[in-house]
Design a protein around this motif. Structure first.
Motif, PDB file in Angstrom:
ATOM      1  N   MET A 246       0.834  -1.206   0.000  1.00 39.54           N
ATOM      2  CA  MET A 246       0.000   0.000   0.000  1.00 39.54           C
ATOM      3  C   MET A 246       0.866   1.253   0.000  1.00 39.54           C
ATOM      4  O   MET A 246       1.769   1.384   0.825  1.00 39.54           O
ATOM      5  CB  MET A 246      -0.914  -0.004   1.230  1.00 39.54           C
ATOM      6  CG  MET A 246      -1.890  -1.167   1.260  1.00 39.54           C
ATOM      7  SD  MET A 246      -2.430  -1.605   2.934  1.00 39.54           S
ATOM      8  CE  MET A 246      -0.936  -2.392   3.583  1.00 39.54           C
ATOM      9  N   THR A 247       0.578   2.165  -0.904  1.00 41.04           N
ATOM     10  CA  THR A 247       1.270   3.445  -0.978  1.00 41.04           C
ATOM     11  C   THR A 247       0.437   4.513  -0.278  1.00 41.04           C
ATOM     12  O   THR A 247      -0.771   4.596  -0.481  1.00 41.04           O
ATOM     13  CB  THR A 247       1.505   3.854  -2.441  1.00 41.04           C
ATOM     14  OG1 THR A 247       2.298   2.852  -3.089  1.00 41.04           O
ATOM     15  CG2 THR A 247       2.224   5.188  -2.529  1.00 41.04           C
ATOM     16  N   GLY A 248       1.096   5.323   0.547  1.00 42.72           N
ATOM     17  CA  GLY A 248       0.389   6.391   1.248  1.00 42.72           C
ATOM     18  C   GLY A 248      -0.601   5.880   2.276  1.00 42.72           C
ATOM     19  O   GLY A 248      -1.681   6.456   2.453  1.00 42.72           O
ATOM     20  N   LEU A 249      -0.247   4.834   2.983  1.00 41.47           N
ATOM     21  CA  LEU A 249      -1.153   4.247   3.973  1.00 41.47           C
ATOM     22  C   LEU A 249      -1.375   5.199   5.143  1.00 41.47           C
ATOM     23  O   LEU A 249      -0.427   5.718   5.735  1.00 41.47           O
ATOM     24  CB  LEU A 249      -0.565   2.929   4.488  1.00 41.47           C
ATOM     25  CG  LEU A 249      -1.359   2.204   5.573  1.00 41.47           C
ATOM     26  CD1 LEU A 249      -2.681   1.688   5.014  1.00 41.47           C
ATOM     27  CD2 LEU A 249      -0.545   1.060   6.171  1.00 41.47           C
TER      28      LEU A 249
ATOM     29  N   GLY B 148       8.891   5.154   3.995  1.00 35.85           N
ATOM     30  CA  GLY B 148       7.652   4.689   4.603  1.00 35.85           C
ATOM     31  C   GLY B 148       7.723   4.709   6.120  1.00 35.85           C
ATOM     32  O   GLY B 148       8.742   5.080   6.721  1.00 35.85           O
ATOM     33  N   PRO B 149       6.645   4.315   6.800  1.00 32.53           N
ATOM     34  CA  PRO B 149       6.609   4.325   8.264  1.00 32.53           C
ATOM     35  C   PRO B 149       7.571   3.298   8.845  1.00 32.53           C
ATOM     36  O   PRO B 149       7.796   2.240   8.263  1.00 32.53           O
ATOM     37  CB  PRO B 149       5.155   3.969   8.577  1.00 32.53           C
ATOM     38  CG  PRO B 149       4.692   3.189   7.389  1.00 32.53           C
ATOM     39  CD  PRO B 149       5.389   3.797   6.212  1.00 32.53           C
TER      40      PRO B 149
ATOM     41  N   GLY C 148       5.265   6.992   0.776  1.00 31.70           N
ATOM     42  CA  GLY C 148       5.894   5.829   1.386  1.00 31.70           C
ATOM     43  C   GLY C 148       5.068   4.569   1.171  1.00 31.70           C
ATOM     44  O   GLY C 148       3.833   4.605   1.127  1.00 31.70           O
ATOM     45  N   VAL C 149       5.746   3.437   1.020  1.00 31.22           N
ATOM     46  CA  VAL C 149       5.086   2.161   0.732  1.00 31.22           C
ATOM     47  C   VAL C 149       5.172   1.255   1.959  1.00 31.22           C
ATOM     48  O   VAL C 149       6.247   1.075   2.539  1.00 31.22           O
ATOM     49  CB  VAL C 149       5.726   1.463  -0.479  1.00 31.22           C
ATOM     50  CG1 VAL C 149       5.057   0.112  -0.737  1.00 31.22           C
ATOM     51  CG2 VAL C 149       5.634   2.349  -1.713  1.00 31.22           C
ATOM     52  N   THR C 150       4.034   0.693   2.350  1.00 35.30           N
ATOM     53  CA  THR C 150       3.962  -0.242   3.476  1.00 35.30           C
ATOM     54  C   THR C 150       3.536  -1.613   2.958  1.00 35.30           C
ATOM     55  O   THR C 150       2.618  -1.717   2.138  1.00 35.30           O
ATOM     56  CB  THR C 150       2.949   0.229   4.530  1.00 35.30           C
ATOM     57  OG1 THR C 150       3.289   1.551   4.953  1.00 35.30           O
ATOM     58  CG2 THR C 150       2.941  -0.703   5.730  1.00 35.30           C
ATOM     59  N   LYS C 151       4.197  -2.643   3.452  1.00 34.96           N
ATOM     60  CA  LYS C 151       3.895  -4.006   3.021  1.00 34.96           C
ATOM     61  C   LYS C 151       3.531  -4.850   4.241  1.00 34.96           C
ATOM     62  O   LYS C 151       4.218  -4.823   5.259  1.00 34.96           O
ATOM     63  CB  LYS C 151       5.100  -4.598   2.292  1.00 34.96           C
ATOM     64  CG  LYS C 151       4.856  -5.959   1.680  1.00 34.96           C
ATOM     65  CD  LYS C 151       5.905  -6.294   0.626  1.00 34.96           C
ATOM     66  CE  LYS C 151       7.290  -6.433   1.210  1.00 34.96           C
ATOM     67  NZ  LYS C 151       8.276  -6.869   0.193  1.00 34.96           N
ATOM     68  N   VAL C 152       2.425  -5.608   4.144  1.00 33.52           N
ATOM     69  CA  VAL C 152       1.951  -6.476   5.218  1.00 33.52           C
ATOM     70  C   VAL C 152       1.767  -7.883   4.658  1.00 33.52           C
ATOM     71  O   VAL C 152       1.228  -8.057   3.559  1.00 33.52           O
ATOM     72  CB  VAL C 152       0.622  -5.964   5.813  1.00 33.52           C
ATOM     73  CG1 VAL C 152       0.067  -6.959   6.832  1.00 33.52           C
ATOM     74  CG2 VAL C 152       0.817  -4.597   6.459  1.00 33.52           C
ATOM     75  N   ASP C 153       2.188  -8.885   5.416  1.00 32.39           N
ATOM     76  CA  ASP C 153       2.070 -10.265   4.946  1.00 32.39           C
ATOM     77  C   ASP C 153       1.833 -11.196   6.132  1.00 32.39           C
ATOM     78  O   ASP C 153       2.084 -10.844   7.288  1.00 32.39           O
ATOM     79  CB  ASP C 153       3.341 -10.675   4.200  1.00 32.39           C
ATOM     80  CG  ASP C 153       3.127 -11.894   3.304  1.00 32.39           C
ATOM     81  OD1 ASP C 153       1.963 -12.303   3.125  1.00 32.39           O
ATOM     82  OD2 ASP C 153       4.120 -12.428   2.784  1.00 32.39           O
ATOM     83  N   ASN C 154       1.332 -12.388   5.817  1.00 31.52           N
ATOM     84  CA  ASN C 154       1.133 -13.452   6.812  1.00 31.52           C
ATOM     85  C   ASN C 154       0.326 -12.966   8.016  1.00 31.52           C
ATOM     86  O   ASN C 154       0.664 -13.255   9.169  1.00 31.52           O
ATOM     87  CB  ASN C 154       2.484 -14.010   7.269  1.00 31.52           C
ATOM     88  CG  ASN C 154       3.268 -14.619   6.122  1.00 31.52           C
ATOM     89  OD1 ASN C 154       2.713 -15.329   5.289  1.00 31.52           O
ATOM     90  ND2 ASN C 154       4.559 -14.315   6.055  1.00 31.52           N
TER      91      ASN C 154
END
Length: 493
Positions: free
Chosen positions: A131-134, A162-163, A235-241
């Motif tokens: 997600m960009t700009g979360l 990103g954060p 900023g790009v945030t990535k979430v998984d699992n």
């Protein structure tokens, strides 16, 4: 160009159109070529009506005495009750106790970006939610059928701008959030998109299990180390699992009820729409969609089982296939494949048919079979897959699983049943199984091999002695029932 309609054998003469849901990988993008778009609705025949099991009442009684090694006698699953791998690049969970979950961000929109992910236990690295700009991420998890909630966990990372921290909140009414963890600083801030694992104990929360659990993640700048300045909009945030641990009741022995759909352009063979959606307890409802004028080939696959289908995401027609792991032996998989033309507004019917056959062993031993504590069935041929648009496709499946069944035979039910996935094929496929019978101490009592050839949507019965023939040159009878009121019997050793 050779059209797909020339290589598709349409087994059901119903035209249909596929729908776009929030679970799709992405919106269908059509070229601005002046073609007019039309609204097409499709209506499902009452889905629960076609879920009638193939087995007879006797087989149902035997099935009630059978439990796979992965199931508990109380139909309660402990451990993961919700899990999102995002590997199929949809917002649907891989594991869930009930339908109705959702993921939204930045004011209620479904995030539709994905990038490379991380492995978790037996799940491949695959994809992660990106997600960009979360500004906020909200995960809704209904707790119907949940007995206990223990732990929440997930992996997270961000780009250099990103954060590097976040706050975590929870609620059950969707509005009045309470803090779960205020400051969650990343452990690795210097390397962009480095994995940071977080886990939270939820056992102390006073949860009403009749209401959903909402988890809200709000990003923060955090301590940045050598990372760049925090840029909230880029900023790009990535979430998984993303996963929730606890205990949940499994209804009808099937934790997954999911419909997969792919729609292909006949001329270009490209996939214009792909995704999946949950099948609710009441079945499937009617849908409409807007598509440009043209010809399409579409594939539906409904999975009612305890394991996800092996199915690619958005791929070209000649790379598309369906498969089911052999150990998922009670899977009820239905599907349909057909062509349709869009030239006006219309409403069409959809009927799904079985994509599996029933394999049944009837043991005719006169003596007690109480010594048998475990049966193991091993496939002796290559894994089965169904590639409707590419009959020459090399086998893409690596499946070494086997069926392990613990049985308690009684005088009225010396049999067991499993389902063999075959897809929509109409030509008989050779099959071969090695069957091993063990006692309670793991000592092999007997092993034997059976062979036959079957098309899709039939009942195949192997009938013979399990133990009485252990030292005799005796074989099984094979009965193939295609019409439900007729049979064909052959002998084999």
């Amino acid at each position: 160009m050779k059209k797909l309609t020339n290589i598709v054998r349409c087994s059901v003469s119903f035209l249909f159109i596929l729908f776009y849901a929030s679970s799709c990988k992405k919106d269908a993008v059509f070229p601005d070529d002046g073609r007019e778009s039309y609204t097409v609705g499709f209506k499902f025949k009452e889905f629960e009506q076609i879920l009638t099991p193939l087995q007879t009442r006797a087989a149902q009684r035997a099935s009630a005495n059978t439990r796979a090694t992965t199931a508990s006698t109380e139909n309660v699953r402990e451990g993961l009750i919700y899990y999102w791998s995002f590997n199929a690049e949809t917002l649907l969970p891989d594991l869930y106790p009930t339908t109705g979950s959702s993921i939204t961000y930045n004011g209620g929109s479904p995030p539709m970006g994905f990038s490379s992910g991380w492995r978790y236990e037996d799940y491949a690295a695959g994809s992660a939610l990106s997600m960009t700009g979360l500004t906020e991420l909200i995960i809704k998890m209904p707790l119907n059928n949940v007995r206990d909630v223990q732990t929440l966990a997930f992996d997270i990372s961000s780009s250099g701008t990103g954060p590097k921290s976040f706050a975590l909140w929870w609620t059950q009414d969707g509005t009045d959030y309470r803090i779960l963890a205020e400051d969650n600083q990343f452990s690795n801030t210097n390397t962009p998109q480095s994995r940071n694992a977080f886990s939270y104990d939820l056992s102390g929360l006073s949860l009403d299990l009749t209401k959903p659990l909402y988890i809200k993640l709000i990003p923060k700048a955090g301590s940045r180390g050598t990372a760049g300045d925090y840029r909230e909009t880029t900023g790009v945030t990535k979430v998984d699992n993303f996963r929730l641990y606890g205990a949940a009741q499994v209804s009808s022995g099937s934790s997954i009820r999911r419909l997969h759909y792919h729609i292909f352009d006949v001329e270009t063979k490209t996939c214009v729409m792909a995704g999946a959606t949950d099948i609710n307890d009441d079945g499937l409802t009617d849908f409409t969609v807007s598509l440009p004028e043209g010809e399409y080939v579409a594939s539906f696959a409904a999975n009612i089982s305890d394991a996800t289908l092996l199915i690619p995401g958005e791929v070209a027609a000649d790379s598309y296939y369906l498969a089911n792991v052999f150990a998922n032996h009670q899977a009820k998989i239905y599907g349909v494949l057909d062509t349709f033309a869009v030239s006006k507004d219309m409403q069409l019917d959809v009927i799904l048919k079985r994509y599996y056959s029933e394999i049944k062993f009837e043991f005719t031993d006169s003596r007690d079979l109480s010594r048998v504590e475990k049966l193991v069935v091993k496939r002796q041929r290559e894994p089965v897959f169904y590639a409707p648009f590419n009959p020459m496709m090399a086998n893409p499946i690596q499946d070494m699983t086997e069926i392990v069944v613990h049985r308690h035979f009684d005088e009225g039910g010396k049999e067991f049943v499993f389902h063999q996935f075959l897809g929509g094929r109409e030509v008989a496929l050779p099959i071969s199984y090695l069957v091993e019978a063990y006692d309670g101490e793991g000592i092999l009592l007997r092993s034997f091999t059976v062979d036959s050839a079957i098309p899709n949507n039939v009942q195949l019965v192997f009938r013979g002695k399990l133990l009485d023939a252990a030292h005799l040159n005796a074989g099984f009878q094979v009965r193939l029932n295609e019409t439900w009121d007729g049979s064909q019997i052959v002998e084999f050793e």
